[in-house]
Design an enzyme around this catalytic site. Structure first.
Site, PDB file in Angstrom:
ATOM      1  N   HIS A  24       0.824  -1.203   0.000  1.00 52.77           N
ATOM      2  CA  HIS A  24       0.000   0.000   0.000  1.00 52.77           C
ATOM      3  C   HIS A  24       0.867   1.266   0.000  1.00 52.77           C
ATOM      4  CE1 HIS A  24      -3.260   2.491   2.237  1.00 52.77           C
ATOM      5  NE2 HIS A  24      -3.622   2.378   0.971  1.00 52.77           N
ATOM      6  N   GLU A  81       0.626  -0.304  -4.723  1.00 51.42           N
ATOM      7  CA  GLU A  81      -0.516   0.590  -4.964  1.00 51.42           C
ATOM      8  C   GLU A  81      -0.034   1.990  -4.641  1.00 51.42           C
ATOM      9  OE1 GLU A  81      -4.059   2.971  -3.351  1.00 51.42           O
ATOM     10  OE2 GLU A  81      -2.102   2.542  -2.487  1.00 51.42           O
ATOM     11  N   ASP A  95      -1.369   6.497  -5.044  1.00 48.15           N
ATOM     12  CA  ASP A  95      -2.451   7.442  -5.353  1.00 48.15           C
ATOM     13  C   ASP A  95      -1.922   8.547  -6.271  1.00 48.15           C
ATOM     14  OD1 ASP A  95      -4.250   6.286  -3.209  1.00 48.15           O
ATOM     15  OD2 ASP A  95      -2.563   6.955  -1.994  1.00 48.15           O
ATOM     16  N   HIS A 118      -1.864  11.302  -1.645  1.00 47.83           N
ATOM     17  CA  HIS A 118      -3.135  10.712  -1.195  1.00 47.83           C
ATOM     18  C   HIS A 118      -4.202  11.767  -0.944  1.00 47.83           C
ATOM     19  CE1 HIS A 118      -6.042   9.194   1.740  1.00 47.83           C
ATOM     20  NE2 HIS A 118      -5.883   8.030   1.142  1.00 47.83           N
ATOM     21  N   GLU A 129      -4.095   4.143  -8.187  1.00 48.67           N
ATOM     22  CA  GLU A 129      -5.383   4.644  -7.708  1.00 48.67           C
ATOM     23  C   GLU A 129      -5.540   6.087  -8.186  1.00 48.67           C
ATOM     24  OE1 GLU A 129      -6.417   4.636  -3.461  1.00 48.67           O
ATOM     25  OE2 GLU A 129      -8.079   5.956  -3.993  1.00 48.67           O
TER      26      GLU A 129
HETATM   27  O1  G3P Z   1      -6.488   1.315  -3.148  1.00 50.98           O
HETATM   28  C1  G3P Z   1      -6.626   0.862  -1.837  1.00 50.98           C
HETATM   29  C2  G3P Z   1      -6.566   1.998  -0.854  1.00 50.98           C
HETATM   30  O2  G3P Z   1      -5.422   2.754  -1.093  1.00 50.98           O
HETATM   31  C3  G3P Z   1      -7.778   2.883  -0.897  1.00 50.98           C
HETATM   32  O3  G3P Z   1      -7.836   3.797   0.133  1.00 50.98           O
HETATM   33  O4  G3P Z   1      -7.556   5.971   1.163  1.00 50.98           O
HETATM   34  O5  G3P Z   1      -5.719   4.330   1.319  1.00 50.98           O
HETATM   35  O6  G3P Z   1      -6.220   5.469  -0.823  1.00 50.98           O
HETATM   36  P1  G3P Z   1      -6.787   4.938   0.450  1.00 50.98           P
HETATM   37 MG    MG Z   2      -4.907   4.442  -2.253  1.00 50.47          MG
END
Ligand code: G3P
Ligand code: MG
Length: 247
Positions: free
Chosen positions: A14, A41, A43, A56, A116
């Site tokens: 993450h 992953e 953002d 994020h 993302e």
């Molecule tokens: O993509 C999984 C996760 O990253 C979604 O939530 O808020 O951590 O970006 P967040």
């Molecule tokens: Mg995310």
């Protein structure tokens, strides 16, 4: 919906390096690679001059020495910020990362990517379109990055410009319209807050032909249970204890 190609591993780091590095930076990606992760992953959003970078939050305040809405600044201003020292002094001066540099780093580490799409409010369509186009170009010749978003509009825009890139709809809570939405977006996967998943729901989603990514799972016992139910991928911050060989 029929089962579609799913080349991705069962564990995803993450925000690049989970809790071991400042999120969404190149340093985080290096830490993810150091722990052997095969997929990350992160953002991504747009600057006001349409550069794609990783962040994020809507604002810069939590994860950099800047402040205010990040998407209102141009990349030359964003590029000067420190996105590492909020995390620890070991990362002093770590900059925000451009998507192009992230793609090169993923290629270097041979890591797959879940991008993302995290649009600044009211730029969902523009962001979905720009990220899909850039991703298709930057990941050419490699495993296609998996695009995901909480924004239906962003995923729809991504589908319109790059229909071949796989898409996953992100849901924070259970949405009774999950099937209608994932069908309309021709999604390969659904990315769910693990807290709303049960064995029955996993079975229901799988029966509809969807792959399932559960986020953010930091407890190994919970990760094990989810995988046993049939969840395809676990997105974790605990990249040290839920590693690529996790069973
Ligand atoms: O993509 C999984 C996760 O990253 C979604 O939530 O808020 O951590 O970006 P967040
Ligand atoms: Mg995310």
């Amino acid at each position: 919906m029929s089962q579609k190609n799913w080349p991705y591993p069962h564990i995803v780091a993450h925000r690049g390096g989970g809790k071991l590095a400042p999120e969404n930076t190149l340093a985080a990606i290096d830490i993810g690679a150091k722990y052997g992760h095969l997929m990350i992953e992160f953002d991504a959003k747009l600057s006001n001059d349409a550069q794609i970078f990783l962040l994020h939050d809507d604002t810069l305040d939590r994860t950099s020495n800047g402040w205010g809405i990040a998407g209102e600044l141009s990349w030359d201003k964003l590029a000067k910020l420190d996105a590492g020292s909020w995390f620890s002094r070991d990362f002093n001066g770590e900059p925000l990362a451009l998507l192009a540099d992230v793609a090169a780093r993923c290629r270097q580490h041979q890591m797959m990517a879940n991008i993302e799409i995290k649009p600044t409010t009211n730029s969902e369509i523009e962001t979905g379109r720009a990220i899909a186009q850039a991703a298709a170009q930057l990941w050419q010749g490699q495993t296609a990055p998996l695009l995901s978003s909480f924004s239906y509009e962003a995923l729809e825009a991504a589908m319109q410009v790059e229909p071949e890139l796989p898409r996953g709809l992100l849901l924070h809570s259970w949405d009774k319209q999950w099937q209608e939405k994932t069908t309309a977006l021709d999604c390969v996967s659904i990315h769910l807050n693990h807290k709303v998943l049960s064995a029955a729901r996993v079975a229901e989603l799988k029966a509809a032909g969807l792959r399932i990514l559960a986020y953010t799972v930091n407890n190994p016992e919970r990760a094990r249970a989810l995988l046993k139910w049939g969840v395809d991928a676990i997105c974790t911050d605990r990249i040290d204890i839920i590693g690529p060989d996790f069973t």
